[in-house]
Scaffold this motif. Sequence first.
Motif, PDB file in Angstrom:
ATOM      1  N   LEU A 233       1.114  -1.213  -0.006  1.00  0.00           N
ATOM      2  CA  LEU A 233      -0.041   0.087  -0.140  1.00  0.00           C
ATOM      3  C   LEU A 233       1.112   1.127  -0.002  1.00  0.00           C
ATOM      4  CD1 LEU A 233      -2.544  -1.053   2.697  1.00  0.00           C
ATOM      5  CD2 LEU A 233      -2.675  -1.416   0.226  1.00  0.00           C
ATOM      6  N   SER A 234       0.344   2.476  -0.770  1.00  0.00           N
ATOM      7  CA  SER A 234       1.353   3.631  -0.740  1.00  0.00           C
ATOM      8  C   SER A 234       0.247   4.543  -0.826  1.00  0.00           C
ATOM      9  CB  SER A 234       2.087   3.377  -1.965  1.00  0.00           C
ATOM     10  OG  SER A 234       2.735   4.420  -2.435  1.00  0.00           O
ATOM     11  N   ALA A 235       0.911   5.724  -0.281  1.00  0.00           N
ATOM     12  CA  ALA A 235       0.298   7.174  -0.384  1.00  0.00           C
ATOM     13  C   ALA A 235       1.182   8.277  -0.703  1.00  0.00           C
ATOM     14  CB  ALA A 235      -0.658   7.435   0.727  1.00  0.00           C
ATOM     15  N   LYS A 236       0.872   9.087  -1.701  1.00  0.00           N
ATOM     16  CA  LYS A 236       2.033  10.237  -1.904  1.00  0.00           C
ATOM     17  C   LYS A 236       1.128  11.378  -1.824  1.00  0.00           C
ATOM     18  CE  LYS A 236       5.160   7.737  -5.168  1.00  0.00           C
ATOM     19  NZ  LYS A 236       5.801   7.277  -3.986  1.00  0.00           N
ATOM     20  N   GLY A 237       0.772  11.860  -0.470  1.00  0.00           N
ATOM     21  CA  GLY A 237       0.368  13.207  -0.130  1.00  0.00           C
ATOM     22  C   GLY A 237       0.884  14.354  -0.863  1.00  0.00           C
ATOM     23  N   ASP A 238       2.004  14.157  -1.337  1.00  0.00           N
ATOM     24  CA  ASP A 238       2.677  15.480  -2.088  1.00  0.00           C
ATOM     25  C   ASP A 238       2.035  15.863  -3.591  1.00  0.00           C
ATOM     26  OD1 ASP A 238       4.663  14.685  -0.299  1.00  0.00           O
ATOM     27  OD2 ASP A 238       6.340  14.281  -2.004  1.00  0.00           O
ATOM     28  N   PHE A 239       1.097  14.793  -3.715  1.00  0.00           N
ATOM     29  CA  PHE A 239       0.342  15.022  -5.086  1.00  0.00           C
ATOM     30  C   PHE A 239      -1.105  15.164  -5.145  1.00  0.00           C
ATOM     31  CE2 PHE A 239       4.113  12.830  -6.401  1.00  0.00           C
ATOM     32  CZ  PHE A 239       4.564  13.275  -7.217  1.00  0.00           C
ATOM     33  N   PHE A 240      -1.542  15.727  -3.561  1.00  0.00           N
ATOM     34  CA  PHE A 240      -3.025  15.524  -3.373  1.00  0.00           C
ATOM     35  C   PHE A 240      -3.852  16.613  -4.077  1.00  0.00           C
ATOM     36  CE2 PHE A 240      -1.642  19.310  -0.893  1.00  0.00           C
ATOM     37  CZ  PHE A 240      -2.892  20.131  -0.860  1.00  0.00           C
TER      38      PHE A 240
ATOM     39  N   ALA B 226      -7.179   9.129  -5.959  1.00  0.00           N
ATOM     40  CA  ALA B 226      -6.870  10.247  -5.397  1.00  0.00           C
ATOM     41  C   ALA B 226      -6.086  10.232  -4.008  1.00  0.00           C
ATOM     42  CB  ALA B 226      -8.333  11.004  -4.915  1.00  0.00           C
ATOM     43  N   GLY B 227      -5.232  11.211  -3.903  1.00  0.00           N
ATOM     44  CA  GLY B 227      -4.656  11.110  -2.661  1.00  0.00           C
ATOM     45  C   GLY B 227      -3.024  11.638  -2.658  1.00  0.00           C
ATOM     46  N   LEU B 228      -2.414  11.226  -3.442  1.00  0.00           N
ATOM     47  CA  LEU B 228      -2.372  10.174  -4.520  1.00  0.00           C
ATOM     48  C   LEU B 228      -2.162   8.632  -3.787  1.00  0.00           C
ATOM     49  CD1 LEU B 228      -1.139  11.587  -7.969  1.00  0.00           C
ATOM     50  CD2 LEU B 228      -3.373  11.315  -7.292  1.00  0.00           C
ATOM     51  N   THR B 229      -3.037   7.735  -3.993  1.00  0.00           N
ATOM     52  CA  THR B 229      -2.752   6.446  -3.358  1.00  0.00           C
ATOM     53  C   THR B 229      -2.694   5.354  -4.221  1.00  0.00           C
ATOM     54  OG1 THR B 229      -5.219   6.088  -3.043  1.00  0.00           O
ATOM     55  CG2 THR B 229      -4.255   7.198  -1.201  1.00  0.00           C
ATOM     56  N   SER B 230      -2.126   4.504  -4.025  1.00  0.00           N
ATOM     57  CA  SER B 230      -2.090   3.092  -4.537  1.00  0.00           C
ATOM     58  C   SER B 230      -1.846   1.839  -3.968  1.00  0.00           C
ATOM     59  CB  SER B 230      -0.913   3.452  -5.855  1.00  0.00           C
ATOM     60  OG  SER B 230       0.245   3.432  -5.252  1.00  0.00           O
ATOM     61  N   GLY B 231      -2.085   0.783  -4.587  1.00  0.00           N
ATOM     62  CA  GLY B 231      -1.408  -0.369  -3.866  1.00  0.00           C
ATOM     63  C   GLY B 231      -1.984  -1.696  -4.570  1.00  0.00           C
ATOM     64  N   ALA B 232      -1.445  -2.822  -4.390  1.00  0.00           N
ATOM     65  CA  ALA B 232      -1.815  -4.195  -4.859  1.00  0.00           C
ATOM     66  C   ALA B 232      -1.678  -5.222  -3.825  1.00  0.00           C
ATOM     67  CB  ALA B 232      -0.698  -4.262  -5.677  1.00  0.00           C
ATOM     68  N   ILE B 233      -2.448  -6.307  -4.166  1.00  0.00           N
ATOM     69  CA  ILE B 233      -2.643  -7.130  -3.211  1.00  0.00           C
ATOM     70  C   ILE B 233      -2.795  -8.586  -4.139  1.00  0.00           C
ATOM     71  CG2 ILE B 233      -4.712  -8.671  -1.968  1.00  0.00           C
ATOM     72  CD1 ILE B 233      -5.498  -6.060  -0.757  1.00  0.00           C
ATOM     73  N   VAL B 234      -1.913  -9.516  -3.640  1.00  0.00           N
ATOM     74  CA  VAL B 234      -1.829 -10.923  -4.334  1.00  0.00           C
ATOM     75  C   VAL B 234      -2.436 -12.038  -3.351  1.00  0.00           C
ATOM     76  CG1 VAL B 234      -0.465 -12.872  -4.981  1.00  0.00           C
ATOM     77  CG2 VAL B 234       0.044 -10.562  -5.755  1.00  0.00           C
ATOM     78  N   PHE B 235      -3.388 -12.715  -3.662  1.00  0.00           N
ATOM     79  CA  PHE B 235      -4.072 -13.787  -2.805  1.00  0.00           C
ATOM     80  C   PHE B 235      -4.384 -15.067  -3.484  1.00  0.00           C
ATOM     81  CE2 PHE B 235      -8.565 -13.924  -3.881  1.00  0.00           C
ATOM     82  CZ  PHE B 235      -8.621 -12.933  -4.714  1.00  0.00           C
ATOM     83  N   ASN B 236      -4.372 -15.853  -2.837  1.00  0.00           N
ATOM     84  CA  ASN B 236      -4.813 -17.359  -3.352  1.00  0.00           C
ATOM     85  C   ASN B 236      -6.181 -17.617  -2.930  1.00  0.00           C
ATOM     86  OD1 ASN B 236      -4.762 -20.301  -3.801  1.00  0.00           O
ATOM     87  ND2 ASN B 236      -2.621 -19.801  -4.508  1.00  0.00           N
TER      88      ASN B 236
END
Length: 332
Positions: free
Chosen positions: A177-184, A321-331
Amino acid sequence: MRGIKILGTGTYMPDTVASNDWFSTILDTNDEWIYSRTGIRERRISEDKPNWYMAVEAANAAIKDSGIDPAEIDLVLAATCSPDYFYPALSCIVQNRTGASGAAAFDINSACTGFINALDTASRFLEDSDYRNVLIVASERLAPHCDYTDRSASILFGDGAGAAVITRNDKPMWSYLSAKGDFFSALWCKVDHSRSNCPLLKPDALPEGLLDTEAKTHTLQMNGKAVYKFAVDAMETAVHKVLERSGLGMEDIDLYIPHQANARIIESAVKALGLPQDKVYVNLEKHGNTSSACIPTCLAELRQAGKIQDGMTVCLVGFGAGLTSGAIVFNQ
Ligand code: COA
C-alpha cells in the motif's frame, strides 16, 4: 497467516446509461474522442438512488452468493469517497440493511484505492480469530460531484457498487500500500461549507496548491495529465513490489484485475510490466471509472462467469486520489 478467501460477490449498477453520444449532446465531445482516449463507451448514472441504496443492494447480493447468515459477519467495511452522509458511516447503514447486526462497522476513504485498502484491512482483522467473516462494500455515486461542463473529467466516471464477503484462508496473501500526499492537489473535491449559518465562519483556509473558487467547491477537480502519469507508474510499482514480497513471478499469477480508470493507462502499464493481455481483466467500456467499486465489480463479473476458482492466484492493483495506490496478491 493472513490469507483470504472470497465466499461471495455482488454488484449493483443503476439503470440509466450515459453513453458517449449522450455526452456529445451536452458537451463539445464525441464518441470517437472519448473511446480512443479512454476505452469507455458508456457508464451508469444513478438518477435517484443514493449511494447507500446501491451499497446495500451489492452487499445483499454478495451475502446471498456467499451462502452465510448475515449474523456470521463480524465486520462491515465500506469503501467510498462519495458518501450521502458525513455520518453515520456508510458501513453502519449497510450493517442495518443487511442484518449483520453483530458486526463492527467503519468506512475507508482512499478514493479509487478504497477496495484494496479495505481488503488489506479485512485480512488483518481476520488474523484475529474473533473475526470470522468480513463484508466489504465499495460504492460510489460520483455524478453529484462531477462538473458536467468539464469535458475532460466528467466523461470518465460512472456510478455503481461492488461487494465481497471474505473469510480466512490458510493460503498466504501479500499486499503493498502506498500514499503520495505530495500530489494531493492532482485530484480533489472540496466539502461545501458555504451553507453554514454560523456568523463567525470565514472562507476556509486551503492547503497550499489548491485554488478553490465557489464554482469548484463540491465538484471533482483533476489534473488529468498528472494523474495519468502517476497511474501508469503506480500500477507498475505496486505490481513489482507485491510480487517482490510474495516471491512469485509474473507468470505465477492467473488473473490480474487493475483499477478501471482508462484503457490507455492499463495498456501502458501492462506493456511496461510485460503481462500477458489475456490474464488482465478490463470492463471499463461499459462502466467507466466507478472509483472504489471498479475492482469488486470486476471480481463479481468474473465469479459469476466461473472465472475465479479455488486455488487461483489473483493480483488486484489500484490507484486514485491522495494520490494512493496498492496491490494485493491472494490465493483463492
Ligand atoms: N472531448 C473532446 N476533446 C477533449 C475532451 C473530450 N471529452 N477532453 C479534453 N479534450 C481536449 C482538450 O481540451 C485538449 O484540447 P486543446 O489541445 O485544444 O487544448 C485536447 O483534448 C487534449 O487534452 P488533454 O488533456 O491533453 O487530453 P489527454 O490525452 O491527456 O486525455 C484524459 C485527457 C483526462 C482522458 C487523460 O489525461 C486521463 O485519462 N487522465 C487520467 C485521469 C484518471 O484516470 N483519473 C482518475 C484516476 S483514479
